[in-house]
Design a protein around this motif. Structure first.
Motif, PDB file in Angstrom:
ATOM      1  N   UNK A   1       0.945  -1.259   0.016  1.00 33.57           N
ATOM      2  CA  UNK A   1       0.112  -0.053   0.038  1.00 33.57           C
ATOM      3  C   UNK A   1       0.946   1.294   0.088  1.00 33.57           C
ATOM      4  N   UNK A   2       0.579   2.216  -0.653  1.00 34.55           N
ATOM      5  CA  UNK A   2       0.995   3.642  -0.770  1.00 34.55           C
ATOM      6  C   UNK A   2       0.589   4.379  -0.002  1.00 34.55           C
ATOM      7  N   UNK A   3       1.071   4.838   1.353  1.00 38.17           N
ATOM      8  CA  UNK A   3       0.610   5.736   2.128  1.00 38.17           C
ATOM      9  C   UNK A   3       0.586   7.087   1.689  1.00 38.17           C
ATOM     10  N   UNK A   4      -0.687   7.639   2.042  1.00 35.47           N
ATOM     11  CA  UNK A   4      -1.079   9.155   1.813  1.00 35.47           C
ATOM     12  C   UNK A   4      -0.546   9.832   3.059  1.00 35.47           C
ATOM     13  N   UNK A   5       0.713  10.450   3.074  1.00 34.25           N
ATOM     14  CA  UNK A   5       1.169  11.030   4.231  1.00 34.25           C
ATOM     15  C   UNK A   5       0.583  12.434   4.487  1.00 34.25           C
ATOM     16  N   UNK A   6       0.605  12.919   5.518  1.00 30.93           N
ATOM     17  CA  UNK A   6       0.232  14.221   6.014  1.00 30.93           C
ATOM     18  C   UNK A   6       1.381  15.297   5.653  1.00 30.93           C
TER      19      UNK A   6
ATOM     20  N   UNK B   1       7.988  15.317   5.316  1.00 31.36           N
ATOM     21  CA  UNK B   1       8.729  15.632   4.413  1.00 31.36           C
ATOM     22  C   UNK B   1       8.503  14.776   3.116  1.00 31.36           C
ATOM     23  N   UNK B   2       8.603  15.253   1.903  1.00 31.10           N
ATOM     24  CA  UNK B   2       8.350  14.341   0.587  1.00 31.10           C
ATOM     25  C   UNK B   2      10.041  13.720   0.341  1.00 31.10           C
ATOM     26  N   UNK B   3      10.861  14.700   0.805  1.00 28.01           N
ATOM     27  CA  UNK B   3      12.424  14.007   0.481  1.00 28.01           C
ATOM     28  C   UNK B   3      12.400  12.810   1.423  1.00 28.01           C
ATOM     29  N   UNK B   4      13.386  11.734   0.871  1.00 32.72           N
ATOM     30  CA  UNK B   4      13.472  10.614   1.776  1.00 32.72           C
ATOM     31  C   UNK B   4      14.826  10.507   2.482  1.00 32.72           C
ATOM     32  N   UNK B   5      15.632  11.761   1.883  1.00 34.67           N
ATOM     33  CA  UNK B   5      16.875  11.782   2.705  1.00 34.67           C
ATOM     34  C   UNK B   5      16.811  12.779   3.874  1.00 34.67           C
TER      35      UNK B   5
ATOM     36  N   UNK C   1       8.818   3.172   8.163  1.00 29.25           N
ATOM     37  CA  UNK C   1       9.682   3.517   9.130  1.00 29.25           C
ATOM     38  C   UNK C   1      10.805   4.497   9.018  1.00 29.25           C
ATOM     39  N   UNK C   2      10.887   4.668   7.546  1.00 26.98           N
ATOM     40  CA  UNK C   2      11.692   5.856   7.268  1.00 26.98           C
ATOM     41  C   UNK C   2      10.993   7.249   7.403  1.00 26.98           C
ATOM     42  N   UNK C   3       9.786   7.461   7.037  1.00 28.14           N
ATOM     43  CA  UNK C   3       9.150   8.555   7.308  1.00 28.14           C
ATOM     44  C   UNK C   3       8.895   8.590   9.022  1.00 28.14           C
ATOM     45  N   UNK C   4       8.707   7.646   9.521  1.00 28.77           N
ATOM     46  CA  UNK C   4       8.527   7.525  10.942  1.00 28.77           C
ATOM     47  C   UNK C   4       9.753   8.229  11.615  1.00 28.77           C
ATOM     48  N   UNK C   5      10.992   7.740  11.263  1.00 24.80           N
ATOM     49  CA  UNK C   5      12.282   8.312  11.984  1.00 24.80           C
ATOM     50  C   UNK C   5      12.185   9.881  11.788  1.00 24.80           C
ATOM     51  N   UNK C   6      11.722  10.277  10.653  1.00 21.96           N
ATOM     52  CA  UNK C   6      11.494  11.750  10.616  1.00 21.96           C
ATOM     53  C   UNK C   6      10.908  12.511  11.696  1.00 21.96           C
ATOM     54  N   UNK C   7       9.709  12.091  12.058  1.00 18.37           N
ATOM     55  CA  UNK C   7       8.953  12.534  13.007  1.00 18.37           C
ATOM     56  C   UNK C   7       9.381  12.313  14.493  1.00 18.37           C
ATOM     57  N   UNK C   8       9.960  10.999  14.739  1.00 14.04           N
ATOM     58  CA  UNK C   8      10.526  10.564  15.780  1.00 14.04           C
ATOM     59  C   UNK C   8      11.672  11.443  16.368  1.00 14.04           C
TER      60      UNK C   8
ATOM     61  N   UNK D   1       9.400  22.887  13.281  1.00 14.03           N
ATOM     62  CA  UNK D   1       8.871  24.256  13.009  1.00 14.03           C
ATOM     63  C   UNK D   1       8.166  24.022  11.497  1.00 14.03           C
ATOM     64  N   UNK D   2       8.940  23.406  10.625  1.00 17.24           N
ATOM     65  CA  UNK D   2       8.467  23.076   9.257  1.00 17.24           C
ATOM     66  C   UNK D   2       7.431  22.146   9.331  1.00 17.24           C
ATOM     67  N   UNK D   3       7.726  21.018  10.089  1.00 16.23           N
ATOM     68  CA  UNK D   3       6.869  19.941  10.267  1.00 16.23           C
ATOM     69  C   UNK D   3       5.525  20.671  10.706  1.00 16.23           C
ATOM     70  N   UNK D   4       5.365  21.656  11.536  1.00 13.53           N
ATOM     71  CA  UNK D   4       4.215  22.066  12.046  1.00 13.53           C
ATOM     72  C   UNK D   4       3.555  22.987  11.168  1.00 13.53           C
ATOM     73  N   UNK D   5       4.415  23.425   9.999  1.00  9.46           N
ATOM     74  CA  UNK D   5       3.630  24.158   8.902  1.00  9.46           C
ATOM     75  C   UNK D   5       4.112  25.718   9.183  1.00  9.46           C
ATOM     76  N   UNK D   6       5.160  26.009   9.801  1.00  7.67           N
ATOM     77  CA  UNK D   6       5.584  27.275  10.037  1.00  7.67           C
ATOM     78  C   UNK D   6       6.273  27.670   8.645  1.00  7.67           C
TER      79      UNK D   6
END
Lengths: 395, 395
Positions: free
Chosen positions: A1-6, A10-14, B254-261, A132-137
């Protein structure tokens, strides 16, 4: 399944921090990249003694659920510690957090709606920018100089963004620059913030680790209206593996904090809270801080001397009076990521300045940590960076 | 200064959970309100032995910063534990959290944008409701019966809300009802969720504490597409004061989880992770779980017998096969807050059903915890509630 993230994801995987720290974990690499205390200075025996006493006295209690705001005895002890820093505080002003990182995250979530403006020193702490960015600031940088955040620029930014949600600052031995905000600026900051009705979030993990100059009172010391929320931690004074930080704020603010803290993890690890409380009761934290500060001073001085010896003459570096970091700025338009990459090729890790900027990154900047490497590593590492700079044609 | 809080902060200054737990802390009060394990069963000596070994072997390391996803050895051990629960997992599928509460919070923040729909069993875990609402979700309840979430109602709700962000479920000994979802429904649930492309968040803190009936595989066992994120914890099996939970999910998640964690607390307390890893290596967790389960069984049976003896004949109660909770429903339109208040006046604390509903609360409901009180308290407490019900005219 492809998750529809909030949008918080961040869209970047790095992940810049993780990537640097991963490369730096190679034993061949001399790492000035992390922000790690010197592990050989951890007071393992004293923490073990405190732990033994905790199990003997409160074995059942430390394994049970506990109050959201923290272990009351530890709240008391931290209030005492804050009074020692010239901050008026009782246990009612202290909320425990799972490290100061959690305090930053929760305070950000308490105040930021998507689109809100947050003002920060530019450059500033990477993981605060992420929060701050994750919170949308919309994060807006305020210029700095060697005396900390510039008040003229802050006034301009406040005027441009009067609905800013808060001003985030690391006043002591700032991450990444190592700079300290002067007492005069702290007073101006509080005045300006009150004038615009914008709260201040003071992040002070390093303040106790001072080896030169004179202690400057926390910004919270100058607070008369309850507009300053002050965050600190035992990570640099004692041990970061024990995740204990705290916020100092008005009880009305802490009541709201409790709600988000409960959602976040119900409460901070109870055993660890008791261990730190017992350590503060039986052991000599100031003596321990004195001991690590002496070592950090010696390492900082060595690194600064080696920089002066090996770096080209026109390279700027900050002059920290404590903490863990030196900030370097190379003249010209050198891309800081490329510079860090070139250093890594010579087996030295630094964090490129680009990671720390809210706005446009200043080229040719990087952060050096001096707390975690020994003398030989500092000498060899700085020499290698010097070579890289010369190869790149820096004067 | 008056702070301008974000939407994540509720405007109400009262906090239902805190208020109940505060009242229940009075030693005069018999509390069936909390969700606390029996502290007298905590394996204090064994945890102390594990702690001693950790300090002897890894004293410096446990006090240092560590990786965001967790202590690799503990990730391995948890993967092994999950395989014992019939879930395919390696260390790469495990992310450590500061208690399962943090896992709920982070997964919610990974998936919910303000306005998104989340489907939950109605009633469900109070602090999960708080988390979802703080993230801005529109929480939609799905009806339950004694076999767990009703699949006919889930299908209707998915049809009405095809863009729902996830389905949150506590399949084993649900909080607050004590009910367990049947294996057949778990399979249907996974099928429905995949059909609608909606992920499932499985919250399973209680599954190991089963004292009757047959173990049902976790929902994650039936997952073929990576659509199930499964959350669990050592809080009920071992000790909630040690805040260690985990998520089991695909590495990409889990890669996305890591960012929020990392934003949330950098990593979970390192000492505590090592203690639990050492406990799992040297001590006998299954034997310990067996021991507490036997006590909880005896308490649950006693409470059920006393309910049958003292409550009016038409009162419904659930029949848990494990966990910590019994759900009670009184016929008629009795306000559950008033009912809980009347009980508190007789020095018995229960949690009113109103706290647990996403939608309209079912009147006359309340949750009873049986793990934390001794036999005499159970007898006296249930007798007192019986008296209250009769005084209120319940048949």
């Amino acid at each position: 399944m492809t998750f529809n993230y909030a949008n918080a994801v961040p869209t970047s995987t790095t992940n810049a921090t993780e990537a640097i720290l991963k490369a730096a974990a190679d034993p061949e690499v001399i790492s000035f990249a992390g922000g790690l205390p010197a592990p050989e200075l951890f007071p393992v025996a004293a923490v073990k003694r405190a732990t033994d006493r905790v199990f003997a006295q409160d074995g059942e209690q430390v394994l049970q659920y506990a109050g959201t705001l923290g272990y009351p005895k530890l709240q008391e002890q931290i209030a005492h510690l804050m009074r020692g820093r010239k901050v008026k505080a009782t246990a009612e002003n202290i909320g425990i957090a799972t490290g100061s990182q959690q305090a930053i995250d929760l305070v950000a979530r308490m105040l930021i709606n998507p689109g809100d403006v947050v003002l920060v020193e530019d450059p500033t702490y990477l993981a605060a920018l992420d929060v701050f960015r994750a919170a949308g600031a919309q994060v807006v940088g305020v210029a700095m100089d060697d005396d900390g955040m510039r008040m003229d620029d802050l006034q301009q930014k406040l005027t441009a963004h009067p609905a800013a949600k808060f001003i985030y600052t690391i006043p002591n031995f700032q991450n990444p620059t190592g700079r300290t905000m002067t007492a005069a600026r702290r007073q101006q900051l509080v005045k300006l913030a009150d004038q615009f009705g914008v709260p201040i979030v003071e992040d002070d993990p390093y303040g106790a680790i001072r080896y030169a100059g004179t202690t400057v009172p926390p910004i919270k010391h100058y607070d008369r209206t309850g507009s300053v929320v002050s965050i600190s931690s035992f990570s640099k004074m004692l041990a970061p593996g024990l995740r204990i930080g705290w916020i100092t704020a008005d009880p009305a603010f802490l009541q709201k904090y409790t709600f988000l803290k409960q959602n976040a993890d119900l409460h901070t690890d109870n055993l660890t809270q008791y261990i730190i409380a017992q350590f503060l009761t039986d052991e000599d934290l100031p003596a321990h801080v004195h001991r690590i500060t002496a070592v950090y001073e010696q390492r900082a001085k060595l690194m600064l001397a080696e920089i002066d010896r090996h770096f080209p003459a026109d390279v700027y570096h900050s002059q920290p009076e404590g903490g863990m970091f030196i900030w370097v700025q190379v003249p010209g338009e050198l891309d800081s990521d490329e510079l860090a990459q070139r250093c890594l090729e010579k087996n030295v890790a630094v964090v490129p300045g680009s990671a720390f900027y809210a706005g446009k990154a200043q080229p040719g900047t990087f952060r050096l940590n001096f707390s975690n490497m020994n003398d030989d590593q500092i000498k060899t590492g700085i020499q290698r960076i010097g070579k890289v700079l010369k190869e790149l044609g820096v004067q």
